[in-house]
Design an enzyme around this catalytic site. Structure first.
Site, mmCIF file in Angstrom:
data_model
loop_
_atom_site.group_PDB
_atom_site.id
_atom_site.type_symbol
_atom_site.label_atom_id
_atom_site.label_comp_id
_atom_site.label_asym_id
_atom_site.label_seq_id
_atom_site.Cartn_x
_atom_site.Cartn_y
_atom_site.Cartn_z
ATOM 1 N N GLN A 138 0.093 3.806 -9.345
ATOM 2 C CA GLN A 138 1.250 3.997 -10.020
ATOM 3 C C GLN A 138 2.602 3.963 -8.988
ATOM 4 O OE1 GLN A 138 1.475 4.181 -13.498
ATOM 5 N NE2 GLN A 138 3.868 3.863 -13.169
ATOM 6 N N VAL A 171 -0.427 -0.372 -11.489
ATOM 7 C CA VAL A 171 -1.142 -1.569 -10.928
ATOM 8 C C VAL A 171 -2.618 -1.615 -11.375
ATOM 9 C CG1 VAL A 171 -2.103 -2.786 -8.785
ATOM 10 C CG2 VAL A 171 0.132 -1.892 -8.812
ATOM 11 N N ASP A 184 10.843 -1.780 2.679
ATOM 12 C CA ASP A 184 9.779 -0.402 2.310
ATOM 13 C C ASP A 184 8.376 -0.545 3.020
ATOM 14 O OD1 ASP A 184 9.580 1.606 0.634
ATOM 15 O OD2 ASP A 184 8.680 0.631 -1.097
#
Length: 254
Positions: free
Chosen positions: A32, A38, A149
Site C-alpha cells: 500500500q 498494489v 523517490d
C-alpha cells in the site's frame, strides 16, 4: 487487451484485471502506497502481473497515472521494472507491471529473519544493479529521468534477487541539455531527500545520487536512515556514519 498500434501503450480490460486479482482481494495485496494499493494478479493464460490500483478520488493519483504510464512505457532496462500496460474504466485507473516475486528490498533488508539471504556478495550485486539502472535513467536512455523517490521500498527483487527500480510516479523528465529543475511541491521520502531539494526544491541527477548514497548505507549497515543508537545518544544513520568515520580517521592519524 488492445493496442492502437506500434509504440502505443497496451490497454487491458478492467473485468479481466478484476478477475485476475480475485476482485482486488486483500489476500492479493502486495503493498500500500500513498497513491494506492498494489495487487498480485494472474491472467487467464497464466501470466503473473502486479496491478497498481490508484486512489479513485485523488488529483495526485491522476497526475501520477499519466506521469508513470508515459514515462515507464518508454524505458527498457533489466534493472527497471517492466511496464506492461494500463486500464481505464470510469474512475478506475490501473497500471500493470511484470510481477517481481521477491517483493521489495526493504522486506529483506530490515527483517531480522529474511536478511540472512543477503550475504555480502548479494548485497554488492544489488548495489551494482541499482547503479546501472540509475545510469540508464540519467545518461543512456532516450530520455533523461530524475526518479526523485529512490528508496529501499522502491527496489524490487526478482527470482534471482536482481534489483529493479520501480515506482516512477514522482519522476521528472528532462531534455538532455537540462541538468536541474526547481519545484514548489517537494515530494518524496524523508531521509532520502538531498538537502537542496528538501529545503529549496532544487533537484537534479545529484538528488538521485544522494538518495542512492543513503540506500547504499542502508544496504551495507542493515539499518534504516532514521534514529539509530550510537553509544549514549541517538542520531540518524547519516550522522552516525559521518561521526563514526571522523572517529576512525582520528584513530588512524594517532
Amino acid at each position: 487487451m488492445s493496442s492502437d498500434g506500434p509504440g502505443k501503450l497496451l490497454q487491458f480490460d478492467f473485468d479481466g484485471i478484476r478477475a485476475a486479482t480475485n476482485g482486488f482481494a486483500d489476500g492479493r495485496k502486495l503493498g500500500q502506497g500513498g497513491f494506492g494499493a498494489v495487487y498480485k494478479g494472474t491472467l487467464s493464460y497464466g501470466q503473473h502481473i502486479a496491478v497498481k490500483r490508484l486512489c479513485r478520488h485523488s488529483e495526485q493519483g491522476d497526475l501520477e497515472f499519466k506521469n508513470e504510464g508515459e514515462l515507464v512505457a518508454k524505458l527498457q532496462h533489466r534493472n527497471l521494472v517492466r511496464f506492461l500496460g494500463f486500464c481505464l474504466k470510469g474512475n478506475e485507473r490501473l497500471l500493470i507491471y511484470e510481477f517481481v516475486p521477491n517483493a521489495s528490498l526493504d522486506h529483506f533488508l530490515f527483517d531480522p529473519n529474511k536478511r540472512v539471504h543477503l550475504d555480502w556478495e548479494r548485497r554488492y550485486k544489488i548495489i551494482g544493479g541499482i547503479a546501472r539502472g540509475l545510469i540508464y535513467l540519467h545518461e543512456d536512455s532516450r530520455l533523461r529521468i530524475i526518479h526523485r523517490d529512490l528508496k529501499a521500498g522502491n527496489i524490487l527483487l526478482d527470482a534471482e534477487m536482481n534489483p529493479k527500480i520501480a515506482d516512477f510516479g514522482l519522476a521528472r523528465l528532462f531534455d538532455f541539455n537540462e541538468t536541474e529543475g526547481t519545484t514548489r511541491r517537494v515530494v518524496g521520502t524523508y531521509g532520502y531527500m538531498a538537502p537542496e531539494y528538501l529545503m529549496h526544491g532544487n533537484f537534479s541527477i545529484k538528488s538521485d545520487v544522494f538518495s542512492f548514497g543513503v540506500l547504499v548505507l542502508e544496504i551495507v549497515s542493515g539499518k534504516r536512515n532514521r534514529l539509530v543508537r550510537g553509544g549514549s545518544s541517538e542520531e540518524d544513520l547519516l550522522t552516525y556514519v559521518s561521526i563514526s568515520s571522523v572517529k576512525l580517521e582520528n584513530r588512524l592519524i594517532q
